[in-house]
Design an enzyme around this catalytic site. Structure first.
Site, PDB file in Angstrom:
ATOM      1  N   GLU A   1       9.545  20.242  -1.579  1.00  0.00           N
ATOM      2  CA  GLU A   1       8.669  19.080  -1.594  1.00  0.00           C
ATOM      3  C   GLU A   1       7.353  19.287  -0.839  1.00  0.00           C
ATOM      4  O   GLU A   1       6.278  19.014  -1.358  1.00  0.00           O
ATOM      5  CB  GLU A   1       9.433  17.947  -0.904  1.00  0.00           C
ATOM      6  CG  GLU A   1       9.452  16.654  -1.630  1.00  0.00           C
ATOM      7  CD  GLU A   1      10.260  15.678  -0.779  1.00  0.00           C
ATOM      8  OE1 GLU A   1       9.900  14.495  -0.771  1.00  0.00           O
ATOM      9  OE2 GLU A   1      11.215  16.136  -0.114  1.00  0.00           O
TER      10      GLU A   1
ATOM     11  N   ARG B   1      47.440  20.109   9.853  1.00  0.00           N
ATOM     12  CA  ARG B   1      46.277  19.564  10.532  1.00  0.00           C
ATOM     13  C   ARG B   1      45.269  19.038   9.517  1.00  0.00           C
ATOM     14  O   ARG B   1      45.216  19.508   8.398  1.00  0.00           O
ATOM     15  CB  ARG B   1      45.535  20.711  11.217  1.00  0.00           C
ATOM     16  CG  ARG B   1      45.901  20.971  12.614  1.00  0.00           C
ATOM     17  CD  ARG B   1      45.024  22.123  13.079  1.00  0.00           C
ATOM     18  NE  ARG B   1      45.616  22.741  14.244  1.00  0.00           N
ATOM     19  CZ  ARG B   1      45.363  23.966  14.615  1.00  0.00           C
ATOM     20  NH1 ARG B   1      44.556  24.734  13.904  1.00  0.00           N
ATOM     21  NH2 ARG B   1      45.920  24.458  15.696  1.00  0.00           N
TER      22      ARG B   1
ATOM     23  N   THR C   1      14.848  24.176  -3.574  1.00  0.00           N
ATOM     24  CA  THR C   1      15.546  23.363  -2.585  1.00  0.00           C
ATOM     25  C   THR C   1      17.016  23.676  -2.687  1.00  0.00           C
ATOM     26  O   THR C   1      17.617  23.502  -3.748  1.00  0.00           O
ATOM     27  CB  THR C   1      15.329  21.848  -2.778  1.00  0.00           C
ATOM     28  OG1 THR C   1      16.536  21.164  -2.403  1.00  0.00           O
ATOM     29  CG2 THR C   1      15.020  21.466  -4.193  1.00  0.00           C
ATOM     30  N   ILE C   2      17.582  24.128  -1.609  1.00  0.00           N
ATOM     31  CA  ILE C   2      18.995  24.493  -1.624  1.00  0.00           C
ATOM     32  C   ILE C   2      19.855  23.255  -1.806  1.00  0.00           C
ATOM     33  O   ILE C   2      20.987  23.341  -2.269  1.00  0.00           O
ATOM     34  CB  ILE C   2      19.344  25.267  -0.328  1.00  0.00           C
ATOM     35  CG1 ILE C   2      20.558  26.144  -0.592  1.00  0.00           C
ATOM     36  CG2 ILE C   2      19.525  24.341   0.861  1.00  0.00           C
ATOM     37  CD1 ILE C   2      20.677  27.291   0.374  1.00  0.00           C
ATOM     38  N   ASP C   3      19.310  22.101  -1.495  1.00  0.00           N
ATOM     39  CA  ASP C   3      20.057  20.845  -1.605  1.00  0.00           C
ATOM     40  C   ASP C   3      20.078  20.292  -3.024  1.00  0.00           C
ATOM     41  O   ASP C   3      20.773  19.321  -3.289  1.00  0.00           O
ATOM     42  CB  ASP C   3      19.443  19.792  -0.676  1.00  0.00           C
ATOM     43  CG  ASP C   3      19.655  20.131   0.790  1.00  0.00           C
ATOM     44  OD1 ASP C   3      20.654  20.798   1.099  1.00  0.00           O
ATOM     45  OD2 ASP C   3      18.815  19.729   1.606  1.00  0.00           O
TER      46      ASP C   3
ATOM     47  N   HIS D   1      24.240  27.996   8.769  1.00  0.00           N
ATOM     48  CA  HIS D   1      23.309  28.895   8.091  1.00  0.00           C
ATOM     49  C   HIS D   1      23.931  29.844   7.095  1.00  0.00           C
ATOM     50  O   HIS D   1      23.232  30.377   6.241  1.00  0.00           O
ATOM     51  CB  HIS D   1      22.527  29.702   9.133  1.00  0.00           C
ATOM     52  CG  HIS D   1      21.477  28.903   9.808  1.00  0.00           C
ATOM     53  ND1 HIS D   1      21.754  28.086  10.874  1.00  0.00           N
ATOM     54  CD2 HIS D   1      20.155  28.766   9.554  1.00  0.00           C
ATOM     55  CE1 HIS D   1      20.642  27.485  11.262  1.00  0.00           C
ATOM     56  NE2 HIS D   1      19.661  27.884  10.481  1.00  0.00           N
ATOM     57  N   ILE D   2      25.249  30.108   7.202  1.00  0.00           N
ATOM     58  CA  ILE D   2      25.811  31.055   6.234  1.00  0.00           C
ATOM     59  C   ILE D   2      25.708  30.518   4.809  1.00  0.00           C
ATOM     60  O   ILE D   2      25.804  31.276   3.863  1.00  0.00           O
ATOM     61  CB  ILE D   2      27.271  31.452   6.540  1.00  0.00           C
ATOM     62  CG1 ILE D   2      28.198  30.235   6.591  1.00  0.00           C
ATOM     63  CG2 ILE D   2      27.380  32.237   7.832  1.00  0.00           C
ATOM     64  CD1 ILE D   2      29.686  30.627   6.597  1.00  0.00           C
ATOM     65  N   GLN D   3      25.497  29.207   4.650  1.00  0.00           N
ATOM     66  CA  GLN D   3      25.352  28.637   3.312  1.00  0.00           C
ATOM     67  C   GLN D   3      24.042  29.026   2.626  1.00  0.00           C
ATOM     68  O   GLN D   3      23.909  28.907   1.426  1.00  0.00           O
ATOM     69  CB  GLN D   3      25.416  27.103   3.377  1.00  0.00           C
ATOM     70  CG  GLN D   3      26.749  26.554   3.767  1.00  0.00           C
ATOM     71  CD  GLN D   3      26.666  25.088   4.141  1.00  0.00           C
ATOM     72  OE1 GLN D   3      26.830  24.203   3.324  1.00  0.00           O
ATOM     73  NE2 GLN D   3      26.387  24.811   5.409  1.00  0.00           N
TER      74      GLN D   3
ATOM     75  N   ARG E   1      21.120  16.696   4.132  1.00  0.00           N
ATOM     76  CA  ARG E   1      20.691  15.604   5.011  1.00  0.00           C
ATOM     77  C   ARG E   1      20.495  14.304   4.258  1.00  0.00           C
ATOM     78  O   ARG E   1      20.814  13.239   4.742  1.00  0.00           O
ATOM     79  CB  ARG E   1      19.359  15.979   5.692  1.00  0.00           C
ATOM     80  CG  ARG E   1      19.614  17.077   6.672  1.00  0.00           C
ATOM     81  CD  ARG E   1      18.661  17.108   7.808  1.00  0.00           C
ATOM     82  NE  ARG E   1      19.038  18.324   8.542  1.00  0.00           N
ATOM     83  CZ  ARG E   1      18.301  18.932   9.428  1.00  0.00           C
ATOM     84  NH1 ARG E   1      17.121  18.449   9.743  1.00  0.00           N
ATOM     85  NH2 ARG E   1      18.718  20.010  10.026  1.00  0.00           N
TER      86      ARG E   1
END
Lengths: 342, 342, 342, 342
Positions: free
Chosen positions: B103, B163, B126-128, B272-274, B172
């Site tokens: 953007e 668990r 954009t990774i998102d 960050h590994i993503q 975000r």
């Protein structure tokens, strides 16, 4: 409502994800019961089935293959096939079928509904991604990832020995796996069934790669055919020119490249590892959505349709038109990739 | 024609594939020369550049990151920013710019062309996956695959110890990574920024999972917010209620689940590994096609546009509208997934 | 001190990691200079070299192949070979050589030191793990991981179609890759070169697997040979019985299983993908340690030795004995695995 | 002979492979029956068990976690614990136990045999690889591979943004995972619990990396501690200096590096993804061999022993000495790696 589910044709990563989504949503949202028919159309034909409930689909999402088994049985070519299906459905009080499969499996579903009124909904499956009605089919992305990873690995061997490496990937009639994995893997030549290739041109690309002191990777779909008319037959039968061919196109091409350029060439045939194992995230997502929407089609009584991906939406299309046309790589799409050859 | 190329914003697998495709096609098909500007808009602003030719893009296709470096520098907020860019372009005889970014980066490109006549073409990143003008952006598929593989791994730990495992993924403002990886990984709850979540409902899903003697995985986007109004702030600043929060939403949620259900809960923050490492096959294919088509837009003088994916086609859209609207998960898309929770 | 480095024989994941460790430690700890000889022994023979310093080894740790190239050139079989090597070393003021390679490459190093006084240190490399002087060689673990992942993928295809899948892996003289990947992949039969196999027994295992309604995976090393004396020749030459064999042992075996059991059988030949691409963590660790210790051997003037792994320690062994004996799978080790067949 | 099997402590890839090998060999070679005790020592303590036969271990080889569940229950600290175990074994006619676990689980087995004559054999399990009696434990190689892949991914992000990336890996008392993954991933600094680190030296390495225009990766074991005496406590309790620490060592270190060098620094905590999911080929092979040999120890009546890896052999060692000493990274081993820092 009791719904039968079956998977037909070659196996494909994502089949279990479809089955799981169908059962989870069918039970929880609509209160349906399910019967799993085994081994494709053989299941309803012979009344060969297994229970299919929420516990039986736990843990199968990431697993390749199909818990229902598969076959290429075609009930329409068998005497009394339709009658036996009808009887078996009646016996188990099955109201509708969801058939997950390729052209052949869905073709049967289309006719069972269209000609015999047996209520069917389809989910398309072809690892070759060659159905024109849908942007993508599940399994394709997994196959492309596996082929790309193999190409990545072969680059270093090619460089270290300054050899040509020919990689034969799946694709008898459509070159999608070759095109996508070739682009993703940085192949120097990509050959597809849709366009007969010119071996001399392939050798020119190969040599231009050596000129910049790199070694070339050639990706070839199993159905690619050389332009000069020699057929390449895996089974040792005679081709149109009376020659016996003892190898696939990959091995044939490596030998031709060696003979014409004098460079060492080796072949790798990826084979079955392209269609097995855990599905990629994309394929699990697509297969899950296909399953969820197939159950909605059943609820809506939208018989004779199959689910399909358009952009990011799942839509429904008529089964008869959906399987009518093979989606192949267009000359424009191939030309787009060709810019990167050599 | 000499074309400048720059990459801005957060790094994203596939950036190098775009750069490579631009250079390979620009040189071979159109005879263009290229200049690589370093660190986003800082490059043309400060005349900070590197040569960019075919040898310099060899071998970068499978590598994450960007050989050009990146930054969040915005020249429009700096005194004389546009003038300095114009001078630096003139000095190096640059005729046009290809800006690859999100953007912010593309917003600058849009205004540079629209208000100042500096010739720009854009490639969305954009990774998102939250740009409304394109079906997908590269990097997203890689991130989803990494998150899915992590979820796969966490299932076995969850089962062995009975668990709850909470996995915090990127996102975000948009929940696409959470939604896709959660569906693909078989998560039992998926929480996204678009819909404030009800912690009591989350705990109900968690408990229903334990009732069938399995252990739950909760996937939560970093931007997800609980419905009861407590803000979750990573930086330790005070929220609207005057409370200090010392952790991200993942850690907060694990503690809440423990407190309310009495079950042990643990958090994993993928971080960050993503966004690093080798791109998936899909992302390399998409990034390569974006690069090829961006050069065509330059050749056509189609300034002020960016490339985008629609179905399986690459199209061009105006830069100003393209970045105007965030693409978020719709209530219908979330409801589709919700069927599989618990 | 100036040290020449060369890599010979087939490529192997980890070669670059060895080179990097040698250079990093040699420069930083001892102030050595390095020369990279290209294409194995061809390099010092023809004076074909490249600079090798810290910047030139940056980023190569995770990359397969070898930046130095490789070949099977043997200078001892060429007229004046040793003299030419001596001249080229003198010309570039090379004081010692580190040779990284298998039996052949290290055999040359051993004789160059033993018979001609040319100072050599060795680093063992064999993807087949068949050197008796070291517990493991780098590259082997990567190959086993790739083969195991392939077997994992094939299981689901085998089950879905109730087919036999035969996987041919590397190993002409030693069955280590077959044994380790077969055990790790849960193969139902593992066949190795060290023990001629009984096709009838293989078919019995195959059938016992079908009896519990699972489908069998047969892992066969490329050098495995049936007990009944038929040779399997890939190149189409005649075997001892005058028959032409047109395929490798994998394809031959699949056909035999089909013929004898009536079950469908398919073959996958893994080939070159086993030896390319990024090394596993274990192989990077082992290769790095080999490199660090090889430089120490140079510093100690410990000529005619090679580094080796014993338990978790790196030791030095004389080159001449180190390459004398092939390490093969013992009958006891095979019997241990055989318990799991069927 | 009826044998009970249990798994205790934290989960670890390979546990299921051990269980499968025990059952397959025990049934087929020796005709044993098996009982699976659930949740570690809680199983025999409370008579909480499940059937364990050949069908129940099918397909579990590649799966992480443990089908038997796990816990940290210690029967020796409970009133009547030994008596209740003895009663439950008698009730189910269990002749011997195979306990798979770490120091705690095996410590119980050792005392049950040594002090109470309950027949026990052990299989060592620690993902941290910190048992002195065995060269390697299963699970460790998988963890190192996962951490190495994460480091690979982070390199590209570090370079693109010229940032420091701190990766926190498992290892409270021993730095093996940090050391191996750091070496394999080409980390620029590796910090382990065995040697208190000097933050100023860490910053010097970080800065030397930036000087050659690369960005540094710092791998830090969760148990590493700075030399200046500040304790880093995850739980927010006060350290020796009365300060509250709100984060793990990774986050603390990133902030210190930022503060001292002025470079941006980010932390990634790998956490549970290191211990879940499918085991690497090495771990499946080692776990399978451990299982096969544990059954042999039962057959030989070799009570109070555990299996261990020495070089490439599986040996037996007394349980009491086996768990006595923690295997930590020696100063020499750390110094070997330190050469590559910066």
């Amino acid at each position: 409502m009791r719904v039968g589910v079956l998977t037909g044709g070659g196996d494909c990563p994502g089949l279990n994800a479809v089955i799981r989504a169908i059962v989870r949503k069918g039970v929880q949202s609509y209160g349906y019961g399910f019967t799993g028919f085994r081994d494709g159309w053989r299941g309803p034909l012979e009344g060969y089935s297994m229970p299919l409930d929420v516990p039986s689909v736990r843990g199968i999402l990431p697993r390749g293959g199909t818990i229902l088994g598969s076959s290429r049985t075609n009930p329409l070519t068998l005497d009394g096939g339709v009658r036996r299906i009808r009887e078996n459905l009646a016996k188990d009080e099955i109201d509708a079928l969801i058939a997950i499969g390729g052209e052949d499996t869905l073709g049967v579903a289309s006719r069972l509904w269209g000609e015999y009124g047996i209520r069917c909904v389809g989910v398309p499956k072809t690892i070759d991604n060659d159905l024109s009605a849908t942007d993508y089919t599940f399994g394709f992305d997994t196959a492309v990832n596996i082929a790309t990873e193999a190409i990545d690995r072969l680059h270093t061997t090619a460089e270290s020995h300054m050899r040509v490496l020919v990689v034969e990937v799946m694709g008898r009639h459509a070159g999608w796996i070759a095109l996508h994995s070739g682009l993703a893997g940085g192949a120097n030549v990509i050959l597809i069934p849709e366009q007969r290739f010119d071996t001399a041109q392939v050798c020119a690309w190969v040599e231009s790669r050596f000129q910049v002191r790199y070694a070339p990777i050639v990706v070839v779909a199993e159905g690619a055919v050389p332009r000069d008319g020699e057929l390449v037959l895996k089974d040792g039968s005679r081709d149109a020119f009376g020659h016996v061919r003892l190898s696939g196109v990959g091995e044939w091409l490596a030998k031709e490249i060696e003979r014409r350029t004098g460079k060492e060439a080796r072949t790798t045939v990826l084979g079955h590892i392209q269609r097995g194992g855990t599905p990629s995230a994309f394929d699990r997502w697509l297969a899950t959505r296909f399953g969820l929407h197939a159950v909605d089609a059943v609820r809506d009584g939208d018989w004779g349709t199959m689910v399909a991906l358009r952009g990011t939406d799942i839509v429904r299309v008529p089964l008869d038109t959906a399987t009518a046309k093979l989606k192949t790589v267009s000359p424009a799409e191939y030309a787009e990739a060709e810019v990167l050859f050599g």
